[in-house]
Design a protein around this motif. Sequence first.
Motif, PDB file in Angstrom:
ATOM      1  N   MET A  61       0.827  -1.202   0.000  1.00 21.71           N
ATOM      2  CA  MET A  61       0.000   0.000   0.000  1.00 21.71           C
ATOM      3  C   MET A  61       0.864   1.256   0.000  1.00 21.71           C
ATOM      4  N   LYS A  62       0.313   2.289  -0.589  1.00 19.17           N
ATOM      5  CA  LYS A  62       0.969   3.582  -0.622  1.00 19.17           C
ATOM      6  C   LYS A  62       0.157   4.546   0.256  1.00 19.17           C
ATOM      7  N   VAL A  63       0.805   5.102   1.279  1.00 14.24           N
ATOM      8  CA  VAL A  63       0.095   5.867   2.302  1.00 14.24           C
ATOM      9  C   VAL A  63       0.582   7.312   2.318  1.00 14.24           C
ATOM     10  N   LEU A  64      -0.382   8.239   2.417  1.00 19.00           N
ATOM     11  CA  LEU A  64      -0.067   9.648   2.594  1.00 19.00           C
ATOM     12  C   LEU A  64      -0.427  10.047   4.023  1.00 19.00           C
ATOM     13  N   LEU A  65       0.553  10.584   4.716  1.00 17.99           N
ATOM     14  CA  LEU A  65       0.355  11.078   6.076  1.00 17.99           C
ATOM     15  C   LEU A  65       0.238  12.589   6.002  1.00 17.99           C
ATOM     16  N   ILE A  66      -0.829  13.151   6.567  1.00 18.93           N
ATOM     17  CA  ILE A  66      -1.019  14.598   6.515  1.00 18.93           C
ATOM     18  C   ILE A  66      -0.922  15.190   7.915  1.00 18.93           C
ATOM     19  N   LYS A  67       0.172  15.886   8.154  1.00 19.72           N
ATOM     20  CA  LYS A  67       0.366  16.722   9.346  1.00 19.72           C
ATOM     21  C   LYS A  67       1.238  17.869   8.864  1.00 19.72           C
ATOM     22  N   VAL A  68       0.590  18.978   8.500  1.00 16.45           N
ATOM     23  CA  VAL A  68       1.272  20.036   7.755  1.00 16.45           C
ATOM     24  C   VAL A  68       2.031  21.015   8.651  1.00 16.45           C
ATOM     25  N   SER A  69       1.626  21.138   9.909  1.00 12.87           N
ATOM     26  CA  SER A  69       2.251  22.062  10.847  1.00 12.87           C
ATOM     27  C   SER A  69       1.760  21.690  12.257  1.00 12.87           C
ATOM     28  N   ALA A  70       2.244  22.306  13.311  1.00 18.81           N
ATOM     29  CA  ALA A  70       3.414  23.165  13.388  1.00 18.81           C
ATOM     30  C   ALA A  70       4.581  22.312  13.861  1.00 18.81           C
ATOM     31  N   LEU A  71       5.634  22.953  14.321  1.00 23.15           N
ATOM     32  CA  LEU A  71       6.865  22.245  14.644  1.00 23.15           C
ATOM     33  C   LEU A  71       6.637  21.099  15.629  1.00 23.15           C
ATOM     34  N   GLY A  72       6.045  21.416  16.777  1.00 21.52           N
ATOM     35  CA  GLY A  72       5.813  20.393  17.790  1.00 21.52           C
ATOM     36  C   GLY A  72       4.854  19.316  17.336  1.00 21.52           C
ATOM     37  N   ASP A  73       3.817  19.722  16.587  1.00 20.30           N
ATOM     38  CA  ASP A  73       2.825  18.757  16.107  1.00 20.30           C
ATOM     39  C   ASP A  73       3.448  17.764  15.133  1.00 20.30           C
ATOM     40  N   ILE A  74       4.354  18.236  14.300  1.00 21.10           N
ATOM     41  CA  ILE A  74       5.045  17.341  13.362  1.00 21.10           C
ATOM     42  C   ILE A  74       5.901  16.344  14.128  1.00 21.10           C
ATOM     43  N   ILE A  75       6.615  16.830  15.136  1.00 21.96           N
ATOM     44  CA  ILE A  75       7.427  15.942  15.963  1.00 21.96           C
ATOM     45  C   ILE A  75       6.569  14.882  16.637  1.00 21.96           C
ATOM     46  N   HIS A  76       5.401  15.270  17.105  1.00 23.35           N
ATOM     47  CA  HIS A  76       4.502  14.323  17.775  1.00 23.35           C
ATOM     48  C   HIS A  76       3.928  13.276  16.818  1.00 23.35           C
TER      49      HIS A  76
END
Length: 348
Positions: free
Chosen positions: A1-16
């Motif tokens: 499967m090919k998966v797209l993960l969407i978490k565009v911002s912000a800095l801390g949220d991307i890290i999480h």
Amino acid sequence: MKVLLIKVSALGDIIHTLPVAAYLKSCPQIREIHWLLEEQFSPLLVNQPLIDKIQLINTKKWRRQGIKTAIKGIISTISRLRREKYDLVLDLQGNSKSGMFTRFSGAPLRYGFDADEVREWPNILATNRHIGLGKTVTHIIDKNLALTTSAFPGSPPPLLQGPLQADSHYLNQVEKKLSALRKEKGPLIIFHYGTTWETKLWSIESWIELARSLWETRTIPPLLTWGNEEELDAVKKIASACPHTIVWPRGDLVELMALLKIADLVVGGDTGPIHIAAALGTSTISYYLATDHRRNGPRGEKHTCFQSTMNCSPCLLRTCQQDERCRQTILPENILEAIHTLLKKQHM
């Protein structure tokens, strides 16, 4: 499967969201993991082995250049996403912007949070698999993993945060800068003053007291980092009152990652650099005023979190008339004691 993960911002949220990528990487049915995010945060994920491809957007630039540019950017991004023929999208952002790209991605399976968890209700219209979490799941990393395991059932790896890697070239560069700036050879402790909300800031007076106490008790000069001119002004006030401190010359995000990796300990509020440091494996001490450490704070023996004792905390307000009272509940002597404790653990 090919998966797209969407978490565009912000800095801390991307890290999480990094533990989600780590879990997806362990799933045998997934052959490619792509990540959609704002261009300004892309240095976080470049050359990270968990991600096969980064899909970039720049909504701030689009808005600045006008409605025609914004529409063109949106259409171009959607076309690019549809050409990838994703099998499944995980919308972990939960707002209208992420929902737009989720809905028109072309993926037949589009997972997102239910009405109780999304940040903005139109996001519900973009997904066709709505995941409810109830009140038992508190930390944002656990929420992200709960949504992900709904799509790909299994046992997530025991990751409390991260993983994140620092660039070896920048590690060498930062080591050279530190050698030129630091006379003492002791532990490298970073104080990060800044954050995005006024209600997340600790008082300059408390930072000064902490810096003085650290020097008096351990002869350790803290390194002060900053992210914009307003934060630099505050850092200069701290440095002026505590001449033994070192003001770090601000570089780019990749250099900051290297600095945080080299550090023995990072102290700050609920802000991106604290979460980056934790993902890199560096010990942290963080304080929480308007936000909740149970939701956002780094976890594990290498991390200590302090929560305001105000009855209204966490309030999630960006402005508050009781800011000063709230800040005073985080005591410099308690932070200092936590520093001593974590440093002692590191040398046991």
